[in-house]
Design a protein around this motif. Structure first.
Motif, PDB file in Angstrom:
ATOM      1  N   UNK A  57       0.840  -1.196   0.000  1.00  0.00           N
ATOM      2  CA  UNK A  57       0.000   0.000   0.000  1.00  0.00           C
ATOM      3  C   UNK A  57       0.875   1.246   0.000  1.00  0.00           C
ATOM      4  N   UNK A  58       0.358   2.298  -0.572  1.00  0.00           N
ATOM      5  CA  UNK A  58       1.062   3.575  -0.559  1.00  0.00           C
ATOM      6  C   UNK A  58       0.999   4.112   0.865  1.00  0.00           C
ATOM      7  N   UNK A  59       2.159   4.357   1.438  1.00  0.00           N
ATOM      8  CA  UNK A  59       2.211   4.884   2.800  1.00  0.00           C
ATOM      9  C   UNK A  59       1.732   6.321   2.870  1.00  0.00           C
ATOM     10  N   UNK A  60       1.327   6.713   4.038  1.00  0.00           N
ATOM     11  CA  UNK A  60       0.768   8.041   4.237  1.00  0.00           C
ATOM     12  C   UNK A  60       1.768   9.139   3.861  1.00  0.00           C
ATOM     13  N   UNK A  61       3.058   8.889   4.025  1.00  0.00           N
ATOM     14  CA  UNK A  61       4.065   9.891   3.691  1.00  0.00           C
ATOM     15  C   UNK A  61       4.139  10.175   2.200  1.00  0.00           C
ATOM     16  N   UNK A  62       3.723   9.215   1.390  1.00  0.00           N
ATOM     17  CA  UNK A  62       3.821   9.371  -0.063  1.00  0.00           C
ATOM     18  C   UNK A  62       2.470   9.493  -0.756  1.00  0.00           C
ATOM     19  N   UNK A  63       1.406   9.305  -0.014  1.00  0.00           N
ATOM     20  CA  UNK A  63       0.080   9.285  -0.621  1.00  0.00           C
ATOM     21  C   UNK A  63      -0.245  10.584  -1.355  1.00  0.00           C
ATOM     22  N   UNK A  64      -0.122  11.711  -0.709  1.00  0.00           N
ATOM     23  CA  UNK A  64      -0.460  12.982  -1.346  1.00  0.00           C
ATOM     24  C   UNK A  64       0.469  13.316  -2.507  1.00  0.00           C
ATOM     25  N   UNK A  65       1.802  13.220  -2.340  1.00  0.00           N
ATOM     26  CA  UNK A  65       2.659  13.505  -3.498  1.00  0.00           C
ATOM     27  C   UNK A  65       2.380  12.583  -4.683  1.00  0.00           C
ATOM     28  N   UNK A  66       2.138  11.307  -4.410  1.00  0.00           N
ATOM     29  CA  UNK A  66       1.870  10.333  -5.484  1.00  0.00           C
ATOM     30  C   UNK A  66       0.547  10.655  -6.163  1.00  0.00           C
ATOM     31  N   UNK A  67      -0.459  10.916  -5.378  1.00  0.00           N
ATOM     32  CA  UNK A  67      -1.775  11.237  -5.925  1.00  0.00           C
ATOM     33  C   UNK A  67      -1.728  12.507  -6.770  1.00  0.00           C
ATOM     34  N   UNK A  68      -1.075  13.537  -6.271  1.00  0.00           N
ATOM     35  CA  UNK A  68      -0.980  14.795  -7.019  1.00  0.00           C
ATOM     36  C   UNK A  68      -0.183  14.628  -8.314  1.00  0.00           C
ATOM     37  N   UNK A  69       0.901  13.871  -8.257  1.00  0.00           N
ATOM     38  CA  UNK A  69       1.688  13.644  -9.464  1.00  0.00           C
ATOM     39  C   UNK A  69       0.882  12.865 -10.501  1.00  0.00           C
ATOM     40  N   UNK A  70       0.193  11.820 -10.081  1.00  0.00           N
ATOM     41  CA  UNK A  70      -0.630  11.053 -11.020  1.00  0.00           C
ATOM     42  C   UNK A  70      -1.708  11.937 -11.649  1.00  0.00           C
ATOM     43  N   UNK A  71      -2.353  12.771 -10.831  1.00  0.00           N
ATOM     44  CA  UNK A  71      -3.393  13.669 -11.351  1.00  0.00           C
ATOM     45  C   UNK A  71      -2.802  14.655 -12.357  1.00  0.00           C
ATOM     46  N   UNK A  72      -1.635  15.177 -12.046  1.00  0.00           N
ATOM     47  CA  UNK A  72      -0.969  16.120 -12.955  1.00  0.00           C
ATOM     48  C   UNK A  72      -0.600  15.444 -14.274  1.00  0.00           C
ATOM     49  N   UNK A  73      -0.040  14.258 -14.198  1.00  0.00           N
ATOM     50  CA  UNK A  73       0.349  13.530 -15.412  1.00  0.00           C
ATOM     51  C   UNK A  73      -0.873  13.182 -16.258  1.00  0.00           C
ATOM     52  N   UNK A  74      -1.963  12.813 -15.606  1.00  0.00           N
ATOM     53  CA  UNK A  74      -3.177  12.473 -16.338  1.00  0.00           C
ATOM     54  C   UNK A  74      -3.758  13.714 -17.012  1.00  0.00           C
ATOM     55  N   UNK A  75      -3.734  14.850 -16.316  1.00  0.00           N
ATOM     56  CA  UNK A  75      -4.224  16.095 -16.893  1.00  0.00           C
ATOM     57  C   UNK A  75      -3.379  16.505 -18.094  1.00  0.00           C
ATOM     58  N   UNK A  76      -2.075  16.371 -17.989  1.00  0.00           N
ATOM     59  CA  UNK A  76      -1.195  16.674 -19.117  1.00  0.00           C
ATOM     60  C   UNK A  76      -1.526  15.794 -20.319  1.00  0.00           C
ATOM     61  N   UNK A  77      -1.788  14.526 -20.081  1.00  0.00           N
ATOM     62  CA  UNK A  77      -2.118  13.596 -21.162  1.00  0.00           C
ATOM     63  C   UNK A  77      -3.431  13.998 -21.834  1.00  0.00           C
ATOM     64  N   UNK A  78      -4.422  14.400 -21.056  1.00  0.00           N
ATOM     65  CA  UNK A  78      -5.705  14.840 -21.623  1.00  0.00           C
ATOM     66  C   UNK A  78      -5.536  16.098 -22.456  1.00  0.00           C
ATOM     67  N   UNK A  79      -4.752  17.044 -21.952  1.00  0.00           N
ATOM     68  CA  UNK A  79      -4.513  18.281 -22.696  1.00  0.00           C
ATOM     69  C   UNK A  79      -3.743  18.010 -23.990  1.00  0.00           C
ATOM     70  N   UNK A  80      -2.772  17.121 -23.925  1.00  0.00           N
ATOM     71  CA  UNK A  80      -1.992  16.755 -25.116  1.00  0.00           C
ATOM     72  C   UNK A  80      -2.902  16.105 -26.154  1.00  0.00           C
ATOM     73  N   UNK A  81      -3.779  15.213 -25.725  1.00  0.00           N
ATOM     74  CA  UNK A  81      -4.709  14.540 -26.641  1.00  0.00           C
ATOM     75  C   UNK A  81      -5.664  15.549 -27.277  1.00  0.00           C
ATOM     76  N   UNK A  82      -6.127  16.510 -26.499  1.00  0.00           N
ATOM     77  CA  UNK A  82      -7.036  17.528 -27.032  1.00  0.00           C
ATOM     78  C   UNK A  82      -6.331  18.389 -28.076  1.00  0.00           C
TER      79      UNK A  82
END
Length: 90
Positions: A57-82
């Motif tokens: 499991x993702x530990x609490x120390x890394x949960x927020x940074x990991x979640x934010x990075x994944x969200x950012x990368x996914x948003x970049x991919x959507x913008x690139x596709x558009x």
């Protein structure tokens, strides 16, 4: 009794993170290696491996940074596709 603030119930983590397969897809679509992703969030590469294969499991120390990075990368991919779609249709 004081509760431990570091408690990280797996069900809470599972409810906020993409599936393990989707995490890997997002990382790969961004062209990041597991090592590069681990360096961005400050964890060990093996942690990323474990998170993507479901061996840990993702530990609490890394949960927020990991979640934010994944969200950012996914948003970049959507913008690139558009942008690509707009360029293709004129």
């Amino acid at each position: 009794m004081v509760s431990d603030a570091r408690v990280n119930p797996p069900s809470v983590v599972a409810s906020v993170l993409p599936t393990k397969a989707r995490r890997r897809e997002i990382r790969e679509a961004a062209g990041l290696s597991r090592r590069a992703l681990s360096e961005l969030i400050g964890c060990h590469e093996q942690s990323v491996v474990n998170w993507e294969i479901g061996a840990g499991d993702v530990g609490i120390d890394y949960l927020l940074p990991y979640l934010l990075l994944l969200a950012h990368l996914e948003q970049e991919a959507l913008e690139r596709a558009a942008r690509e779609e707009q360029a293709a249709t004129g």
